[in-house]
Design an enzyme around this catalytic site. Structure first.
Site, PDB file in Angstrom:
ATOM      1  CE  LYS A 174      25.313  17.293 -29.211  1.00 10.40           C
ATOM      2  NZ  LYS A 174      25.039  18.428 -28.322  1.00 10.40           N
ATOM      3  CE1 TYR A 184      24.778  17.653 -32.906  1.00 10.90           C
ATOM      4  CE2 TYR A 184      24.221  15.357 -33.384  1.00 10.90           C
ATOM      5  CZ  TYR A 184      24.052  16.503 -32.627  1.00 10.90           C
ATOM      6  OH  TYR A 184      23.166  16.489 -31.580  1.00 10.90           O
ATOM      7  CB  SER A 243      23.058  13.003 -29.496  1.00 13.91           C
ATOM      8  OG  SER A 243      22.502  12.326 -30.585  1.00 13.91           O
TER       9      SER A 243
HETATM   10  P1  NAD Z   1      17.940  24.011 -31.283  1.00 15.61           P
HETATM   11  O1  NAD Z   1      18.769  24.395 -32.457  1.00 15.61           O
HETATM   12  O2  NAD Z   1      16.474  24.210 -31.364  1.00 15.61           O
HETATM   13  O3  NAD Z   1      18.459  24.756 -29.976  1.00 15.61           O
HETATM   14  C1  NAD Z   1      19.787  25.118 -29.783  1.00 15.61           C
HETATM   15  C2  NAD Z   1      19.791  26.536 -29.218  1.00 15.61           C
HETATM   16  O4  NAD Z   1      21.141  26.925 -28.963  1.00 15.61           O
HETATM   17  C3  NAD Z   1      19.196  27.565 -30.163  1.00 15.61           C
HETATM   18  O5  NAD Z   1      18.318  28.394 -29.449  1.00 15.61           O
HETATM   19  C4  NAD Z   1      20.405  28.338 -30.662  1.00 15.61           C
HETATM   20  O6  NAD Z   1      20.100  29.661 -31.005  1.00 15.61           O
HETATM   21  C5  NAD Z   1      21.340  28.237 -29.467  1.00 15.61           C
HETATM   22  N1  NAD Z   1      22.756  28.333 -29.799  1.00 15.61           N
HETATM   23  C6  NAD Z   1      23.429  27.641 -30.754  1.00 15.61           C
HETATM   24  N2  NAD Z   1      24.724  27.964 -30.726  1.00 15.61           N
HETATM   25  C7  NAD Z   1      24.890  28.890 -29.742  1.00 15.61           C
HETATM   26  C8  NAD Z   1      26.001  29.609 -29.246  1.00 15.61           C
HETATM   27  N3  NAD Z   1      27.227  29.462 -29.768  1.00 15.61           N
HETATM   28  N4  NAD Z   1      25.804  30.471 -28.220  1.00 15.61           N
HETATM   29  C9  NAD Z   1      24.576  30.634 -27.695  1.00 15.61           C
HETATM   30  N5  NAD Z   1      23.487  29.985 -28.129  1.00 15.61           N
HETATM   31  C10 NAD Z   1      23.638  29.127 -29.147  1.00 15.61           C
HETATM   32  O7  NAD Z   1      18.281  22.486 -30.962  1.00 15.61           O
HETATM   33  P2  NAD Z   1      17.537  21.441 -30.009  1.00 15.61           P
HETATM   34  O8  NAD Z   1      16.883  20.441 -30.863  1.00 15.61           O
HETATM   35  O9  NAD Z   1      16.760  22.152 -28.971  1.00 15.61           O
HETATM   36  O10 NAD Z   1      18.811  20.733 -29.363  1.00 15.61           O
HETATM   37  C11 NAD Z   1      19.358  21.159 -28.143  1.00 15.61           C
HETATM   38  C12 NAD Z   1      20.584  20.327 -27.837  1.00 15.61           C
HETATM   39  O11 NAD Z   1      20.234  18.949 -27.818  1.00 15.61           O
HETATM   40  C13 NAD Z   1      21.706  20.455 -28.855  1.00 15.61           C
HETATM   41  O12 NAD Z   1      22.934  20.431 -28.179  1.00 15.61           O
HETATM   42  C14 NAD Z   1      21.556  19.216 -29.717  1.00 15.61           C
HETATM   43  O13 NAD Z   1      22.775  18.811 -30.288  1.00 15.61           O
HETATM   44  C15 NAD Z   1      21.078  18.213 -28.676  1.00 15.61           C
HETATM   45  N6  NAD Z   1      20.317  17.098 -29.259  1.00 15.61           N
HETATM   46  C16 NAD Z   1      19.237  17.376 -30.059  1.00 15.61           C
HETATM   47  C17 NAD Z   1      18.514  16.331 -30.618  1.00 15.61           C
HETATM   48  C18 NAD Z   1      17.357  16.592 -31.536  1.00 15.61           C
HETATM   49  O14 NAD Z   1      16.985  15.694 -32.303  1.00 15.61           O
HETATM   50  N7  NAD Z   1      16.728  17.758 -31.499  1.00 15.61           N
HETATM   51  C19 NAD Z   1      18.893  15.017 -30.350  1.00 15.61           C
HETATM   52  C20 NAD Z   1      19.991  14.774 -29.518  1.00 15.61           C
HETATM   53  C21 NAD Z   1      20.693  15.848 -28.980  1.00 15.61           C
HETATM   54  C1  WQD Z   2      14.390   9.136 -38.365  1.00 18.44           C
HETATM   55  C2  WQD Z   2      14.045   8.048 -39.371  1.00 18.44           C
HETATM   56  C3  WQD Z   2      15.251   8.239 -41.436  1.00 18.44           C
HETATM   57  C4  WQD Z   2      13.494  12.005 -42.737  1.00 18.44           C
HETATM   58  C5  WQD Z   2      18.854  12.477 -36.044  1.00 18.44           C
HETATM   59  C6  WQD Z   2      20.303  12.653 -35.739  1.00 18.44           C
HETATM   60  C7  WQD Z   2      20.579  12.272 -34.310  1.00 18.44           C
HETATM   61  C8  WQD Z   2      19.665  13.042 -33.355  1.00 18.44           C
HETATM   62  C9  WQD Z   2      18.233  12.923 -33.747  1.00 18.44           C
HETATM   63  C10 WQD Z   2      20.820  15.022 -32.712  1.00 18.44           C
HETATM   64  C11 WQD Z   2      15.269   7.488 -40.106  1.00 18.44           C
HETATM   65  C12 WQD Z   2      13.789   8.446 -41.658  1.00 18.44           C
HETATM   66  C13 WQD Z   2      13.822  10.871 -42.021  1.00 18.44           C
HETATM   67  C14 WQD Z   2      12.782  11.866 -43.974  1.00 18.44           C
HETATM   68  C15 WQD Z   2      12.769   9.477 -43.653  1.00 18.44           C
HETATM   69  N1  WQD Z   2      19.950  14.446 -33.395  1.00 18.44           N
HETATM   70  N2  WQD Z   2      13.465   9.639 -42.465  1.00 18.44           N
HETATM   71  N3  WQD Z   2      12.455  10.598 -44.372  1.00 18.44           N
HETATM   72  O1  WQD Z   2      18.471  10.244 -38.207  1.00 18.44           O
HETATM   73  O2  WQD Z   2      17.385   8.976 -36.295  1.00 18.44           O
HETATM   74  O3  WQD Z   2      18.503  11.097 -35.842  1.00 18.44           O
HETATM   75  O4  WQD Z   2      18.077  13.275 -35.141  1.00 18.44           O
HETATM   76  O5  WQD Z   2      21.600  14.549 -31.939  1.00 18.44           O
HETATM   77  O6  WQD Z   2      21.914  12.543 -34.078  1.00 18.44           O
HETATM   78  O7  WQD Z   2      21.056  11.827 -36.619  1.00 18.44           O
HETATM   79  O8  WQD Z   2      16.385  11.146 -37.059  1.00 18.44           O
HETATM   80  O9  WQD Z   2      14.287  12.166 -37.783  1.00 18.44           O
HETATM   81  O10 WQD Z   2      16.316  12.353 -39.288  1.00 18.44           O
HETATM   82  O11 WQD Z   2      15.192  10.127 -39.015  1.00 18.44           O
HETATM   83  O12 WQD Z   2      12.467   8.363 -44.075  1.00 18.44           O
HETATM   84  O13 WQD Z   2      12.485  12.829 -44.650  1.00 18.44           O
HETATM   85  O14 WQD Z   2      13.223   8.636 -40.387  1.00 18.44           O
HETATM   86  O15 WQD Z   2      15.827   7.517 -42.496  1.00 18.44           O
HETATM   87  O16 WQD Z   2      15.023   6.122 -40.319  1.00 18.44           O
HETATM   88  P1  WQD Z   2      17.742  10.269 -36.936  1.00 18.44           P
HETATM   89  P2  WQD Z   2      15.528  11.551 -38.301  1.00 18.44           P
END
Ligand code: NAD
Ligand code: WQD
Length: 337
Positions: free
Chosen positions: A152, A148, A124
């Site tokens: 990562k 969190y 991330s």
């Molecule tokens: P999500 O929660 O929709 O998907 C995660 C999946 O993993 C779910 O289906 C959940 O049931 C499964 N899971 C969780 N823990 C588990 C375990 N111990 N064993 C088996 N399955 C398990 O999340 P997402 O948004 O699809 O994110 C996927 C990956 O990408 C995550 O690692 C997250 O940290 C990373 N990521 C997400 C974002 C984002 O904004 N969505 C941004 C950067 C990184």
């Molecule tokens: C985006 C912008 C908020 C909600 C997060 C995690 C990051 C990654 C992606 C996993 C910011 C603003 C948000 C609201 C708002 N996930 N905002 N009102 O914080 O960039 O990233 O998700 O790895 O690790 O931190 O994403 O969508 O929460 O926010 O004004 O109700 O929207 O302040 O500027 P963020 P976000």
């Protein structure tokens, strides 16, 4: 290739499973469904034209994880499974360490034991902490601003150590910026449990009338309109980025890292405007205090992924919000039909 996708029922996982199937890969999902629904996989199967095989297993269970690796004998593992709420991680860090770090460790041991040494990992942009400058390149210093984020960072370091110790490993770490949007069919999308923490899902629920207004966190950032700027990337572009990275790790060894973003930032107000236009209605909002831990601006330097993976995000903000709105309207209750 035979691909085992952990967390394949989740938001990014489900779209990636579909992209992998479309690219001709043989996919099995491993998920414990703690934050997802089997319905997502059922729908991926419908869109792909064949059911998606899956195993219900928890990566915290080392024996079950080993069994899954043996049963599926994959060429490569794409590892999405984990917990992703920044806020929850500050309240319950141990849960995050156990699930994300412990789960990944179990997965790596199971892979090593069965001789599977190709991995794509969901990292991330959070590993950049508060970036010193934008666009953020892969060379920027790394830091954690939440438990969190620390998971990562630690996992990236573990993977680097592993590849350094044994050159048979081939590992891709993909640093996602802000994934948004949904499959254009309206059948797959993000289904947050409870109140959405992220901007676009929150805006969608306001647009459809489930929530009264959006709180815009901060209006006095040093950005052109005073609100935060992020690199929102369509989940389909992200999914295609995984397919491209899979091709790379199939033929290269070592640990490699790539940003997956569009390279362009949009402000919170720009997202609100675009969403209002897509939905054909004004999305009410109010300015609120800055959210602790937020950075003013973050968007990706994308040259490395373009050069090495021959991949580039193609979809713009309009497509992201239009696709999200379609998903939102067709699935007001998420996957629980
Ligand atoms: P999500 O929660 O929709 O998907 C995660 C999946 O993993 C779910 O289906 C959940 O049931 C499964 N899971 C969780 N823990 C588990 C375990 N111990 N064993 C088996 N399955 C398990 O999340 P997402 O948004 O699809 O994110 C996927 C990956 O990408 C995550 O690692 C997250 O940290 C990373 N990521 C997400 C974002 C984002 O904004 N969505 C941004 C950067 C990184
Ligand atoms: C985006 C912008 C908020 C909600 C997060 C995690 C990051 C990654 C992606 C996993 C910011 C603003 C948000 C609201 C708002 N996930 N905002 N009102 O914080 O960039 O990233 O998700 O790895 O690790 O931190 O994403 O969508 O929460 O926010 O004004 O109700 O929207 O302040 O500027 P963020 P976000």
């Amino acid at each position: 290739m035979r691909v085992l996708v952990t967390g394949g029922a989740g938001y990014i996982g489900s779209h990636t499973v579909l992209a992998l199937l479309t690219d001709g890969h043989d996919v099995t999902v491993l998920d414990n469904f703690q934050n997802s629904s089997p319905t997502a996989l059922k729908r991926v199967g419908e869109l792909a034209g064949a059911p998606v095989p899956y195993l219900i297993a928890d990566l915290s269970d080392a024996a079950a994880t080993r069994k899954a690796l043996v049963a599926t004998a994959p060429d490569v593992v794409v590892h999405f499974a984990g917990l992703k709420s920044v806020g929850e991680s500050t309240i319950n860090p141990l849960r995050y360490f156990a699930s994300n770090i412990g789960g990944t460790l179990n997965l790596l041991e199971a892979m090593e034991a069965s001789g599977v040494r190709r991995l794509l990992f969901s990292s991330s942009a959070t590993v950049y902490g508060a970036p010193r400058a934008v666009p953020v390149s892969e060379e920027e210093p790394l830091s954690a601003t939440s438990p969190y984020g620390r998971t990562k960072l630690v996992i990236e370091q573990m993977l680097g150590d592993l590849a350094a110790a044994d050159n048979r490993w081939s590992i891709g770490m993909l640093r996602y910026f802000n994934p948004v949007g949904a499959h254009p069919s309206g059948r797959l999308g993000e289904d947050p449990r409870g109140l959405p923490a992220n901007l676009v899902p929150f805006v969608g629920q306001v647009a459809i009338g489930k929530l009264p207004f959006v709180r815009v966190f901060g209006s006095d950032y040093e950005t052109p309109d005073g609100t935060g700027i992020r690199d929102f990337i369509h989940v389909l572009d992200l999914a295609e980025g995984h397919v491209a990275a899979l091709d790379w790790i199939a033929s290269k060894r070592g640990a490699h890292v790539w940003n997956l973003g569009t390279g362009r930032g949009y402000s919170v107000l720009e997202v609100l405007d675009a969403y209002s236009e897509a939905a054909g209605r004004d999305v009410p909002y109010r300015f609120a205090e800055r959210r602790p831990g937020d950075v003013p601006s973050s968007f990706a330097e994308t040259a490395k992924a373009e050069r090495e993976l021959n991949w580039k995000a193609r979809r713009g903000l309009r497509e992201m919000v239009e696709d999200h709105w379609r998903w939102q309207q067709l699935n007001p209750g998420g996957y629980e039909e």
